[in-house]
Design a protein around this motif. Structure first.
Motif, short mmCIF file in Angstrom:
data_model
loop_
_atom_site.label_atom_id
_atom_site.label_comp_id
_atom_site.label_asym_id
_atom_site.label_seq_id
_atom_site.Cartn_x
_atom_site.Cartn_y
_atom_site.Cartn_z
N PRO A 26 0.86 -1.28 0.01
CA PRO A 26 0.11 -0.05 -0.12
C PRO A 26 0.98 1.22 0.02
O PRO A 26 0.52 2.24 -0.59
N ARG A 29 2.45 1.82 -3.65
CA ARG A 29 1.53 2.23 -4.38
C ARG A 29 0.91 3.84 -4.13
O ARG A 29 1.04 4.63 -5.24
N CYS A 398 2.00 -0.06 7.89
CA CYS A 398 2.65 -1.08 7.03
C CYS A 398 3.54 -2.04 7.77
O CYS A 398 3.46 -3.08 7.74
#
Length: 414
Positions: A26, A29, A398
């Motif tokens: 994530p 991106r 993350c």
């Protein structure tokens, strides 16, 4: 490195190089969407946990060339964290005491009532020497770093002596003058001998990297700060001494009429001086490596870089007072570093630069981060400057998913 990933690595978007642990997909991106479509500009981000890279990604371009692992750019005030680390290396060897007067090492500094100002005050922006105009009259002055050291040594502190007031440019000349008085060496040489060489990296330089360096320099992209040179901007800056409160303090420490020219051209003047407060040229992994030493008890690959007593000292919050030149933001100044006042990151420390590049350490986790990019455009400055406020929380979320750190140790990020 290709965009294909295998095993526990994230698949990288088109145009991105490097690698990242799968749980950081994530983040990867979001980073690509934000920094991958800027004309002539690029960015890189590195995350190290206990010295081991979890994320090392880059995207975009540095001028006419694609960004690579060895691309670096000007990190502006994030340079201060490196300059502070140089001072800590000297303290670690017993060459200075944070509580001692600066004049004990740099006798000329004791002029005009500064004989009692301590190294600790100097490194926490409390020396009463934040204003640029009293010591510099033009761009040529600013580019002469030894002249600036001499003028600061002779200067009289202002009424904010003892109060945190960001020394945006003067910090670099002050710590350089102190270090020069102790070692006889310039700050550029000390970046090499006290930071780059002991850490085994060629991604940290003060000013333009030498021709034989592995780093490739990414020129600034965007409008820079050219608007400051227009009539309205020049008129405002020329009267900064009359502006009250935090706005006046910020203007006096950051600007001088004509100073915007320091950034102009393909080979800007800022690259050809020693500005320990603002002209470091660094790669993201190099910043992460340096802060990794601060985040892991002074150790790098099981080698001692700083003693444990020095690491304890540099982690300690020295001042809880609000900073007068940074619009009363709670910077929680350490010795040359500041906190990141955001959820999940307040216990860490590092330094952000103009445009948003930063280095950061989180000692509770053994975590370190480096982020660099080369866009500097007045119209996007407020957005870019706040990059840490979404990059760090997203990265921390993350990291939580990796289970590489104990859940009870992991700070929650909003």
């Amino acid at each position: 490195m290709s965009n294909e990933a295998s095993g526990d690595l994230a698949v990288l978007p088109p145009g991105m190089g490097g690698s990242a642990a799968a749980e950081f997909a994530p983040f990867v991106r979001a980073f690509a969407r934000t920094f991958g479509n800027r004309r002539g500009a690029g960015a890189a981000f590195a995350v190290h946990l206990h010295g081991e890279p979890l994320v090392d990604i880059w995207i975009g371009s540095g001028g006419d060339a694609p960004w690579t692992k060895d691309t670096g750019t000007i990190i502006f005030s994030a340079t201060k964290g490196i300059s502070a680390t140089v001072v800590h290396r000297l303290a670690d060897r017993g060459l200075l005491d944070y509580s001692a007067p600066v004049a004990e090492y740099w006798p000329e500094f004791g002029a005009n009532g500064k004989d009692a100002i301590t190294v600790r005050q100097l490194m926490t922006h409390r020396a009463g020497l934040s204003a640029l105009a009293p010591i510099a009259t033009c761009l040529a002055d600013v580019l002469d770093h030894q002249l600036m050291e001499e003028r600061l040594a002779a200067a009289k502190p202002d009424r904010l002596l003892g109060v945190p007031t960001y020394h945006a440019l003067t910090f670099g000349w002050l710590v350089a003058g102190l270090a020069r008085a102790i070692t006889g060496m310039s700050m550029a040489d000390l970046f090499r001998t006290e930071v780059a060489e002991p850490l085994g990296i060629d991604g940290i330089h003060l000013g333009r990297p030498p021709a034989d360096a592995s780093i490739s320099y990414a020129p600034l992209a965007g409008s820079q700060l050219s608007m400051l040179g227009k009539p309205l901007g020049a008129a405002v800056l020329g009267r900064s001494h009359r502006i009250p409160g935090a706005l006046g303090a910020a203007t006096r420490c950051l600007f001088l009429p004509g100073l915007e020219a320091i950034l102009e051209g393909a080979d800007p003047p800022i690259l050809h001086t020693e500005l320990g407060a603002g002209n470091g040229v660094c790669t993201a992994p190099a910043l992460a490596t340096m802060y990794g030493a601060l985040a892991n008890g002074g150790l790098v690959a099981e080698r001692r870089y700083l003693g444990s007593h020095t690491v304890r000292a540099l982690r300690r919050i020295e001042s809880y007072q609000l900073d007068r030149a940074l619009f009363y933001v709670p910077m929680l100044w350490r010795l040359g570093y500041h906190s990141m006042p955001m959820p999940g990151a307040r216990a860490g420390f590092g330094h952000i630069g103009l445009g948003g590049s930063f280095g950061w350490a989180e000692p509770r986790l053994g975590l370190s981060v480096g982020f660099v990019h080369n866009r500097l455009s007045a119209s996007q400055l407020s957005y870019d400057q706040s990059a840490a406020f979404w990059l760090l929380p997203l990265m921390l979320n993350c990291l939580r998913a990796t289970h590489r750190v104990a859940v009870q140790e992991m700070p929650k990020a909003a």
